[in-house]
Design an enzyme around this catalytic site. Structure first.
Site, mmCIF file in Angstrom:
data_model
loop_
_atom_site.group_PDB
_atom_site.id
_atom_site.type_symbol
_atom_site.label_atom_id
_atom_site.label_comp_id
_atom_site.label_asym_id
_atom_site.label_seq_id
_atom_site.Cartn_x
_atom_site.Cartn_y
_atom_site.Cartn_z
ATOM 1 N N GLY A 1 17.018 56.257 -5.537
ATOM 2 C CA GLY A 1 16.248 56.903 -4.470
ATOM 3 C C GLY A 1 16.390 56.153 -3.162
ATOM 4 N N GLY B 1 -14.463 41.444 14.466
ATOM 5 C CA GLY B 1 -15.254 42.671 14.361
ATOM 6 C C GLY B 1 -14.411 43.863 14.760
ATOM 7 N N GLY B 2 -15.091 44.901 15.213
ATOM 8 C CA GLY B 2 -14.387 46.127 15.590
ATOM 9 C C GLY B 2 -13.383 45.913 16.705
HETATM 10 C C1 HXC Z 1 -22.037 37.287 24.817
HETATM 11 C C2 HXC Z 1 -20.862 35.442 24.163
HETATM 12 C C3 HXC Z 1 -20.322 36.148 23.067
HETATM 13 C C4 HXC Z 1 -20.711 37.508 22.900
HETATM 14 C C5 HXC Z 1 -19.524 34.163 23.036
HETATM 15 N N1 HXC Z 1 -20.348 34.214 24.092
HETATM 16 N N2 HXC Z 1 -19.519 35.320 22.392
HETATM 17 N N3 HXC Z 1 -21.699 36.014 25.025
HETATM 18 N N4 HXC Z 1 -21.576 38.032 23.793
HETATM 19 N N5 HXC Z 1 -20.229 38.233 21.899
HETATM 20 C C6 HXC Z 1 -20.612 33.164 25.054
HETATM 21 C C7 HXC Z 1 -21.395 32.007 24.471
HETATM 22 O O1 HXC Z 1 -22.772 32.273 24.575
HETATM 23 C C8 HXC Z 1 -20.959 30.869 25.377
HETATM 24 O O2 HXC Z 1 -21.640 30.955 26.584
HETATM 25 C C9 HXC Z 1 -19.520 31.199 25.684
HETATM 26 O O3 HXC Z 1 -19.374 32.596 25.426
HETATM 27 C C10 HXC Z 1 -18.539 30.462 24.820
HETATM 28 O O4 HXC Z 1 -18.932 30.592 23.468
HETATM 29 P P1 HXC Z 1 -18.997 29.342 22.485
HETATM 30 O O5 HXC Z 1 -19.737 29.792 21.279
HETATM 31 O O6 HXC Z 1 -19.492 28.145 23.203
HETATM 32 O O7 HXC Z 1 -17.446 29.128 22.188
HETATM 33 P P2 HXC Z 1 -16.766 28.688 20.845
HETATM 34 O O8 HXC Z 1 -17.465 27.536 20.240
HETATM 35 O O9 HXC Z 1 -15.327 28.536 21.159
HETATM 36 O O10 HXC Z 1 -16.952 29.908 19.830
HETATM 37 C C11 HXC Z 1 -16.354 31.159 20.135
HETATM 38 C C12 HXC Z 1 -16.898 32.237 19.190
HETATM 39 C C13 HXC Z 1 -18.434 32.262 19.240
HETATM 40 C C14 HXC Z 1 -16.416 31.937 17.771
HETATM 41 C C15 HXC Z 1 -16.281 33.552 19.639
HETATM 42 O O11 HXC Z 1 -18.849 32.298 20.594
HETATM 43 C C16 HXC Z 1 -19.010 33.420 18.535
HETATM 44 O O12 HXC Z 1 -19.116 33.424 17.281
HETATM 45 N N6 HXC Z 1 -19.457 34.403 19.309
HETATM 46 C C17 HXC Z 1 -20.070 35.587 18.793
HETATM 47 C C18 HXC Z 1 -19.083 36.450 18.120
HETATM 48 C C19 HXC Z 1 -19.676 37.734 17.669
HETATM 49 O O13 HXC Z 1 -20.470 37.765 16.710
HETATM 50 N N7 HXC Z 1 -19.399 38.790 18.437
HETATM 51 C C20 HXC Z 1 -19.853 40.091 18.144
HETATM 52 C C21 HXC Z 1 -18.913 40.593 17.077
HETATM 53 S S1 HXC Z 1 -19.246 42.226 16.696
HETATM 54 P P3 HXC Z 1 -21.938 29.666 27.493
HETATM 55 O O14 HXC Z 1 -22.784 30.187 28.592
HETATM 56 O O15 HXC Z 1 -22.611 28.687 26.610
HETATM 57 O O16 HXC Z 1 -20.595 29.193 27.974
HETATM 58 C C22 HXC Z 1 -18.239 43.020 17.660
HETATM 59 C C23 HXC Z 1 -18.333 44.440 17.419
HETATM 60 C C24 HXC Z 1 -17.275 45.181 18.149
HETATM 61 O O17 HXC Z 1 -17.540 42.533 18.452
HETATM 62 C C25 HXC Z 1 -17.424 46.561 17.697
HETATM 63 C C26 HXC Z 1 -16.410 47.443 18.255
HETATM 64 C C27 HXC Z 1 -16.483 48.783 17.608
#
Ligand code: HXC
Length: 515
Positions: free
Chosen positions: A405, A170-171
């Site tokens: 060039g 993402g961002g």
């Molecule tokens: C809060 C999060 C989190 C998040 C992961 N966790 N991502 N908590 N916010 N964004 C937590 C999970 O709940 C989990 O907690 C622990 O971290 C580990 O995650 P898992 O899913 O068990 O790990 P894994 O299987 O290795 O997968 C990793 C991952 C997945 C691929 C990153 O967690 C995921 O898809 N997360 C969401 C990604 C996402 O959509 N982020 C937002 C993107 S938008 P527990 O308690 O179970 O250990 C963004 C915008 C930024 O970032 C904009 C900037 C301008």
């Protein structure tokens, strides 16, 4: 001191050191990844790291977050030394909420970035994060923007290095993208603006995370990653090595390392590198390695746009930046990707007072619709602009071809290079002898009894006139034609002569590089 108070402190610190707990640490290790603390301790000189904000916790209440506070809030921040020099660092802790970025997590990063700016020292970010803390919504997005803003203000003032050691999606990708160098770790890291699921929904394309934004994709195809590491330890070693070529900030020079004169500094191995025929490829890295301090060449983006080579090296113990056409790949032609790769590197070196050595063996710009539609005009202009604007000491060496060039673009005398050398094998002309003869002698060739013979004859005549460096030397566009074995000694003397160079560009707000 009251023993209870001491106990409270020790307990809090103990908790902080545990991060997300033993199970999550174990999970991190089974993925082949080190924890944030392990990474920091490998990065910094032994016992030099001082943590800042160890006891910070988030301030969110929604979704039961009130009951889930972990000291540090998913990022370890602080300062220490690397090779004895001050460096600020942050390491996202995937064991705490997946290293996701909350408002307070962002504040911690911003705090050390502000300190780094005020004290003029590099920032290293070890990224391993699930992105925006989903429970925090816009507070998290604001935190990202606070970091992006600081990355931008710090750009060109202090070196910024991003190691991607896990997810970066993402961002979140835009903070590393603004920094100077991105390193990625094979198999465990990926970067993309939108992940495979979104890609599938929007474009119906099936693609894995690795293919979309894994280490090979970004180090070979997109050029987003500057270095690919085999594993965490390799990645951190590469960060440390990279830092050794860089100064602390834009007002300093990289400290030299001790250097012993190597006899008369002549390198006879260079005499036999250029092949007998001008169309035969050779590896320009042999010229680089044969000239610079032994073993000091540190290549950047080695797997991307391989028709241009960029990297750091040491010459007499002093750090230099190298830009070189690579005849062993696509004949060293300039195209969209190689122009962008070269231009960004030249600008980095210019930001940080790193002198440039440019090796030229270029047949011209790559022709074709693909190149034109991908804006070779704008992108080639980037390289031209970057060289023209660079005020650091600049020395060129034409080893063989400098055509069209591309002759002008590749740090020619005309765009501000300080010293321009050529080897006797140099060929400086508008184009190769065959192409040139076919154009300017078309009528004579068509009228000849034996057009092939005639072309050969005219080609040889043109080559005699232009396929050498002496026309350019007569005009002073080449300062000296040198024997290959003299190269190292000429560069040592040249850069020493230029070491106090002071050149100012016309005063203005900033130029408008063709982006
Ligand atoms: C809060 C999060 C989190 C998040 C992961 N966790 N991502 N908590 N916010 N964004 C937590 C999970 O709940 C989990 O907690 C622990 O971290 C580990 O995650 P898992 O899913 O068990 O790990 P894994 O299987 O290795 O997968 C990793 C991952 C997945 C691929 C990153 O967690 C995921 O898809 N997360 C969401 C990604 C996402 O959509 N982020 C937002 C993107 S938008 P527990 O308690 O179970 O250990 C963004 C915008 C930024 O970032 C904009 C900037 C301008």
């Amino acid at each position: 001191m009251d023993s209870k108070k001491k106990e409270i402190l020790l307990h809090k610190k103990e908790q902080a050191l545990l991060g997300g707990g033993a199970d999550r640490i174990h999970k991190q290790h089974t993925k082949g990844k080190l924890t944030a603390r392990e990474r920091i301790s490998l990065l910094m000189d032994p016992n030099s790291f001082e943590e800042v904000g160890m006891l910070v916790t988030h301030r969110s209440y929604d979704f039961g977050m009130n009951d889930q506070k972990i000291y540090g809030d998913g990022v370890i921040t602080g300062y220490g030394t690397i090779h004895g020099r001050l460096v600020y660092a942050f390491a996202q802790d995937f064991t705490v909420f997946g290293g996701s970025l909350s408002e307070t997590h962002a504040e911690k990063i911003c705090k050390i970035m502000d300190l780094a700016m005020e004290n003029g020292a590099p920032v290293v970010g070890l990224n391993d994060s699930g992105g925006a803390r989903i429970q925090e919504g816009v507070n998290s997005l604001g935190g990202y923007a606070d970091i992006f803003y600081r990355n931008t203000l710090a750009s060109g003032f202090i070196p910024q290095i991003s190691a991607i050691m896990g997810p970066c999606a993402g961002g979140a990708v835009y903070s590393p993208a603004i920094t100077d160098f991105i390193l990625m770790v094979k198999d465990t890291s990926y970067m993309f603006v939108t992940g495979p699921n979104v890609v599938k929904t929007v474009t119906n394309e099936d693609i894995t995370a690795e293919e979309l934004g894994g280490t090979s994709s970004h180090s070979q195809e997109s050029g987003v990653a500057h270095l690919a590491a085999l594993h965490d330890v390799d990645c951190i070693e590469k960060v440390k090595n990279l830092l050794s070529y860089l100064p602390q900030n834009c007002n300093e020079k990289t400290p030299p390392i001790p250097y012993e004169i190597e006899g008369d500094e002549s390198r006879s191995g260079l005499d036999t590198i250029i092949p007998a025929t001008t169309t035969q490829p050779y590896d320009i890295k042999e010229v680089i390695a044969g000239t610079v301090d032994r073993g000091s060449f540190f290549e950047i983006q080695p797997a991307f746009a391989q028709n241009i080579i960029i990297g750091f090296a040491r010459l007499g113990g002093r750090s230099i930046g190298i830009v070189a056409n690579q005849p062993a790949h696509l004949a060293g032609v300039l195209d969209v990707n190689s122009s962008k790769k070269g231009a960004r590197f030249v600008r980095f070196c210019d930001c940080f007072n790193i002198p440039l050595w440019v090796l030229v063996d270029v047949p011209g710009f790559l022709p074709g619709k693909d190149q034109e539609w991908n804006a070779i005009i704008t992108n080639g202009a980037k390289l031209l602009f970057a060289f023209s604007e660079a005020t650091v000491p600049r020395i060129s060496l034409i080893t063989r071809k400098a055509y069209g060039g591309a002759y002008d673009v590749m740090n020619s005398k005309h765009i501000g290079s300080d010293l321009n050398f050529a080897w006797p094998s140099g060929e400086i002309a508008v184009m190769g002898a065959k192409g040139a003869s076919e154009i300017i002698f078309r009528r004579e060739i068509e009228a000849a009894d034996n057009p092939d013979e005639k072309l050969k004859e005219l080609e040889a005549d043109y080559a005699d006139k232009f396929a050498h460096p002496y026309r350019a030397a007569e005009r002073g566009f080449i300062d000296e034609v040198i024997l290959p074995k003299e190269t190292r000694s000429k560069l040592l003397k040249g850069f020493a002569m230029l070491s106090h160079k002071k050149k100012k560009l016309p005063k203005k707000k900033h130029g408008n590089i063709p982006l």
